[in-house]
Structure formats: structure tokens, C-alpha cells
Enzyme design. Sequence first.
Site, PDB file in Angstrom:
ATOM      1  CB  CYS A   5      -0.925  -0.034   1.197  1.00  0.00           C
ATOM      2  SG  CYS A   5      -2.105  -1.382   1.083  1.00  0.00           S
TER       3      CYS A   5
ATOM      4  CB  ILE B  16       3.836   5.959  -5.930  1.00  0.00           C
ATOM      5  CG1 ILE B  16       3.745   6.309  -7.414  1.00  0.00           C
ATOM      6  CG2 ILE B  16       4.257   4.516  -5.749  1.00  0.00           C
ATOM      7  CD1 ILE B  16       3.625   7.774  -7.702  1.00  0.00           C
ATOM      8  CB  ALA B  17      -0.009   2.149  -4.854  1.00  0.00           C
TER       9      ALA B  17
ATOM     10  CE1 TYR C 223       3.051  -6.453   0.530  1.00  0.00           C
ATOM     11  CE2 TYR C 223       5.379  -6.960   0.715  1.00  0.00           C
ATOM     12  CZ  TYR C 223       4.334  -6.071   0.859  1.00  0.00           C
ATOM     13  OH  TYR C 223       4.584  -4.794   1.320  1.00  0.00           O
TER      14      TYR C 223
ATOM     15  CG  LEU D 152       7.000  -4.368  -2.801  1.00  0.00           C
ATOM     16  CD1 LEU D 152       7.432  -5.824  -2.618  1.00  0.00           C
ATOM     17  CD2 LEU D 152       6.143  -3.924  -1.623  1.00  0.00           C
TER      18      LEU D 152
ATOM     19  CE  LYS E 127      12.085   5.740  -9.200  1.00  0.00           C
ATOM     20  NZ  LYS E 127      11.654   6.504  -8.000  1.00  0.00           N
TER      21      LYS E 127
ATOM     22  NE  ARG F 110      11.822   7.860  -2.593  1.00  0.00           N
ATOM     23  CZ  ARG F 110      10.568   7.440  -2.339  1.00  0.00           C
ATOM     24  NH1 ARG F 110      10.211   7.191  -1.112  1.00  0.00           N
ATOM     25  NH2 ARG F 110       9.707   7.271  -3.330  1.00  0.00           N
TER      26      ARG F 110
ATOM     27  CB  THR G   5       6.925  14.379 -11.200  1.00  0.00           C
ATOM     28  OG1 THR G   5       7.442  15.712 -11.081  1.00  0.00           O
ATOM     29  CG2 THR G   5       7.980  13.380 -10.819  1.00  0.00           C
TER      30      THR G   5
HETATM   31  N1  LIG Z   1       6.862   6.086 -10.898  1.00  0.00           N
HETATM   32  C1  LIG Z   1       6.725   7.112 -10.064  1.00  0.00           C
HETATM   33  O1  LIG Z   1       6.249   8.182 -10.405  1.00  0.00           O
HETATM   34  C2  LIG Z   1       7.128   6.968  -8.622  1.00  0.00           C
HETATM   35  C3  LIG Z   1       6.919   8.015  -7.741  1.00  0.00           C
HETATM   36  C4  LIG Z   1       7.224   7.812  -6.402  1.00  0.00           C
HETATM   37  C5  LIG Z   1       7.771   6.605  -6.001  1.00  0.00           C
HETATM   38  N2  LIG Z   1       8.011   5.629  -6.907  1.00  0.00           N
HETATM   39  C6  LIG Z   1       8.584   4.333  -6.512  1.00  0.00           C
HETATM   40  O2  LIG Z   1       7.536   3.603  -5.882  1.00  0.00           O
HETATM   41  C7  LIG Z   1       8.038   2.823  -4.820  1.00  0.00           C
HETATM   42  C8  LIG Z   1       7.303   3.208  -3.553  1.00  0.00           C
HETATM   43  O3  LIG Z   1       7.550   4.563  -3.255  1.00  0.00           O
HETATM   44  P1  LIG Z   1       6.606   5.391  -2.237  1.00  0.00           P
HETATM   45  O4  LIG Z   1       7.173   6.738  -2.118  1.00  0.00           O
HETATM   46  O5  LIG Z   1       5.208   5.274  -2.667  1.00  0.00           O
HETATM   47  O6  LIG Z   1       6.921   4.597  -0.893  1.00  0.00           O
HETATM   48  P2  LIG Z   1       6.026   4.088   0.327  1.00  0.00           P
HETATM   49  O7  LIG Z   1       4.771   4.875   0.444  1.00  0.00           O
HETATM   50  O8  LIG Z   1       6.944   4.029   1.502  1.00  0.00           O
HETATM   51  O9  LIG Z   1       5.613   2.620  -0.119  1.00  0.00           O
HETATM   52  C9  LIG Z   1       6.448   1.505  -0.101  1.00  0.00           C
HETATM   53  C10 LIG Z   1       5.570   0.322   0.269  1.00  0.00           C
HETATM   54  O10 LIG Z   1       6.384  -0.841   0.268  1.00  0.00           O
HETATM   55  C11 LIG Z   1       5.918  -1.743   1.258  1.00  0.00           C
HETATM   56  N3  LIG Z   1       7.050  -2.238   2.039  1.00  0.00           N
HETATM   57  C12 LIG Z   1       7.346  -3.527   2.264  1.00  0.00           C
HETATM   58  N4  LIG Z   1       8.427  -3.666   3.010  1.00  0.00           N
HETATM   59  C13 LIG Z   1       8.842  -2.427   3.305  1.00  0.00           C
HETATM   60  C14 LIG Z   1       9.918  -1.918   4.091  1.00  0.00           C
HETATM   61  N5  LIG Z   1      10.780  -2.731   4.712  1.00  0.00           N
HETATM   62  N6  LIG Z   1      10.056  -0.590   4.182  1.00  0.00           N
HETATM   63  C15 LIG Z   1       9.204   0.238   3.550  1.00  0.00           C
HETATM   64  N7  LIG Z   1       8.163  -0.183   2.793  1.00  0.00           N
HETATM   65  C16 LIG Z   1       7.979  -1.506   2.680  1.00  0.00           C
HETATM   66  C17 LIG Z   1       4.912  -1.009   2.135  1.00  0.00           C
HETATM   67  O11 LIG Z   1       3.632  -1.544   1.870  1.00  0.00           O
HETATM   68  P3  LIG Z   1       2.780  -2.346   2.983  1.00  0.00           P
HETATM   69  O12 LIG Z   1       3.169  -1.762   4.309  1.00  0.00           O
HETATM   70  O13 LIG Z   1       1.374  -2.054   2.612  1.00  0.00           O
HETATM   71  O14 LIG Z   1       3.130  -3.782   2.880  1.00  0.00           O
HETATM   72  C18 LIG Z   1       4.970   0.426   1.647  1.00  0.00           C
HETATM   73  O15 LIG Z   1       3.720   1.034   1.625  1.00  0.00           O
HETATM   74  C19 LIG Z   1       9.541   3.084  -4.796  1.00  0.00           C
HETATM   75  O16 LIG Z   1      10.198   2.073  -5.524  1.00  0.00           O
HETATM   76  C20 LIG Z   1       9.699   4.409  -5.507  1.00  0.00           C
HETATM   77  O17 LIG Z   1      10.944   4.535  -6.146  1.00  0.00           O
HETATM   78  C21 LIG Z   1       7.689   5.786  -8.192  1.00  0.00           C
END
Ligand SMILES: NC(=O)c1ccc[n+]([C@@H]2O[C@H](COP(=O)([O-])OP(=O)(O)OC[C@H]3O[C@@H](n4cnc5c(N)ncnc54)[C@H](OP(=O)(O)O)[C@@H]3O)[C@@H](O)[C@H]2O)c1
Length: 325
Positions: free
Chosen positions: A11, A14-15, A58, A74, A97, A165, A255
Site C-alpha cells: 500500500c 505512489i499506488a 504478499y 515496493l 523504479k 530511501r 512528474t
Molecule cells: N513512478 C513514479 O512516479 C514513482 C513516484 C514515487 C515513487 N516511486 C517508486 O515507488 C516505490 C514506492 O515509493 P513510495 O514513495 O510510494 O513509498 P512508500 O509509500 O513508503 O511505499 C512503499 C511500500 O512498500 C511496502 N514495504 C514492504 N516492506 C517495506 C519496508 N521494509 N520498508 C518500507 N516499505 C515496505 C509497504 O507496503 P505495505 O506496508 O502495505 O506492505 C509500503 O507502503 C519506490 O520504488 C519508488 O521509487 C515511483
Amino acid sequence: MTKIRIGIMGCANIAKRMVIPAIKNLPNEFELSAISSRTSEKALKFSKFFNSQPIVGYDNLLDRGDIDAIYMPLPTGLHQEWISNALDSGKHVIVEKSFSLNYSSAQRLIELAKSKGLLLMENFMFKYHKQHQLVWRYLQNEHIGSLRLFRSQFGFPPLDSSNFRYDPKMGGGALLDAGAYSIMASRWFLGCDQKVLNSVLFIDPDRKVDIYGNVTLQSNNGIISQLSFGFDNFYQCNYEFWGAKGRIRVEKAFTPKPNEVTQIVIEKQENKTTTNISPDNHFENIFKEFHRSIIEKNHELHYKDILSQSKTLNEIREKALKIQL
Ligand SMILES: NC(=O)c1ccc[n+]([C@@H]2O[C@H](COP(=O)([O-])OP(=O)(O)OC[C@H]3O[C@@H](n4cnc5c(N)ncnc54)[C@H](OP(=O)(O)O)[C@@H]3O)[C@@H](O)[C@H]2O)c1
């Protein structure tokens, strides 16, 4: 049209903000089957919000036989394990990415995907925004004369200190995060087999991740790319081409939001023009490509893209002058 039944693994922010809404806007292409999280609280919250089915863990998502594909937002440090598990369970994957911690991990995962006839794609959505098509046209028409330099900057102010990060085990660091965009942009426009001339990474000694950095690449026909990125920077998200007769600059390169008008600025000796580009949803566009590529079994191009990006990132890290902050 054949619908792909897709499950969300994690969850992520970005999702919620961008990707699940984009998937839901493509009802002909996708059915949102389930949303999984490590915790029931998040799984329930997201599923309620998006009117989907919650799954805790998962593995339980991958055990489902009625899901064709996984969207995986992830942290990079978890990709090897979970992409591999997803492929073993017979599912196509579109992953955030950066794809992997290193080139050998990317190679192993691509080999596995190939052996199973499954698609792997990296979610570099910006390439699917129509603003870049105009840039491609300008370049093909030599609108600014022959090229002298590509330059790109992507960076932002510090994140919350708990953000993954800043964790090296999770694949933290500015290079794999913000830097990957500028590197992808250079490779996309100027060719994927670029030489890494030099790179400098500034390392936080406590967290042991790169906080900002600079890279110089050289294309096959000699054009230099100067790329800068960071997590402790004044916000920038641009690229520009400098040519013999002018300059093309894209201000919101990577973005733009789905409802945002973007601008392309062309400067020449005699004039400066700004073209407004109407909003475009690059998340929807890349998911349409993901759908098309599954249906048409068009896997090879995406495998190659992942491998060459990953190889360049590896080389950048290996050659980097690492400066402790
Ligand atoms: N394409 C784009 O525009 C874009 C933009 C921003 C980010 N991203 C990429 O998307 C990914 C997520 O970024 P985000 O900023 O959305 O991050 P985020 O909100 O922290 O989401 C990461 C998710 O990964 C899961 N997870 C599982 N193990 C984890 C751990 N040990 N530590 C942290 N999270 C863990 C968590 O889901 P659960 O807790 O629900 O299991 C968490 O919600 C990254 O790879 C980032 O580079 C892409």
C-alpha cells in the site's frame, strides 16, 4: 479486449496517489482484483478506499489463481525476492523504479521472466507523457541545429528521516531514486549504450546512502549528458537540449500530474517560444502499454530496457568518486 486481472503488492503512497486511480480509469484493460499489505490495517484501508479486496501478506496475493499480473511499488531492495516469487507464481509484473540493486540481479530476473514467458516492465511512466513526443519531433527536424549537450536535474528537499530511501538495504540513495530518471531520459533520447565518463556520489556517513550526485555520460556520437540529482536539493525536475542554433527546455519533465499543463520552451537567437502541452496521464498511458505488451507478448523490448538501464546504473556506481559528507 482481454482484461488483465491485476493485484497490488504493497500500500505505497505512489499506488494510492497515482497508480491505482490510473488502473481504475482503464476498465477495458484491467480489473483491480485485490490489494495486499504486510498489515491488515493498511490492506483494509486501501481496499475500502478503492472498493477492492484486501489481502494480508504478499504471499497470499501470489497464491491467488485468479490474478494475471502484479503492480509492485515496493522499495528496490525487496524486488529480487518478490519479483522472483511473482514470476514463479505465473504472474506478469510491472515494478517501480529502480528495478534492482545491481545488474546481476536484473539479469537473473529477466532470465526467469524469459523462461516463463512472462512480462517484466519498469514503471518509468514519464516516457509515456505526450510532451516528450514533441521534443522527439523537434530533435528529428533538427529544430535547434545539431546537438551539443543534454542536461537534466531531478532533486528535492529532504524526506522524512524514516523514509526507506535512506536505508541502504532497501536500495536507498538518490542515484537509484531521483537519478534514475535523468539517466533513463539521457539513454532514451541519445541511445542506450552510453559510456559513463565520470560520476560523483555524496554519501551520508551515518545512513551510508548517496544523498546527491552528478553523472556525465557520452553517447555513441559523442554527445555529453550532464545529470544531477539529490534528496537535499532545491526542487528541480527538468531536462534540456542545447544545440548549435537553440535550446529546448522541458520544465516539468518527469512528474507532471494528470491534470497539469506542461511547458516546452524553445530559445533561439531571434525568439523564445513557449508551447503549452495539455494534461496527459502518463500512468494510464504506461499501464495501457503494459496491457498491450502482455496481450501481444511484446516482452523483449522491455527486458532490454531494464537490462541496459540497470547496467548503466551499475557502471555509474562502480566508477563513482564517493565523497563522505
Ligand atoms: N513512478 C513514479 O512516479 C514513482 C513516484 C514515487 C515513487 N516511486 C517508486 O515507488 C516505490 C514506492 O515509493 P513510495 O514513495 O510510494 O513509498 P512508500 O509509500 O513508503 O511505499 C512503499 C511500500 O512498500 C511496502 N514495504 C514492504 N516492506 C517495506 C519496508 N521494509 N520498508 C518500507 N516499505 C515496505 C509497504 O507496503 P505495505 O506496508 O502495505 O506492505 C509500503 O507502503 C519506490 O520504488 C519508488 O521509487 C515511483
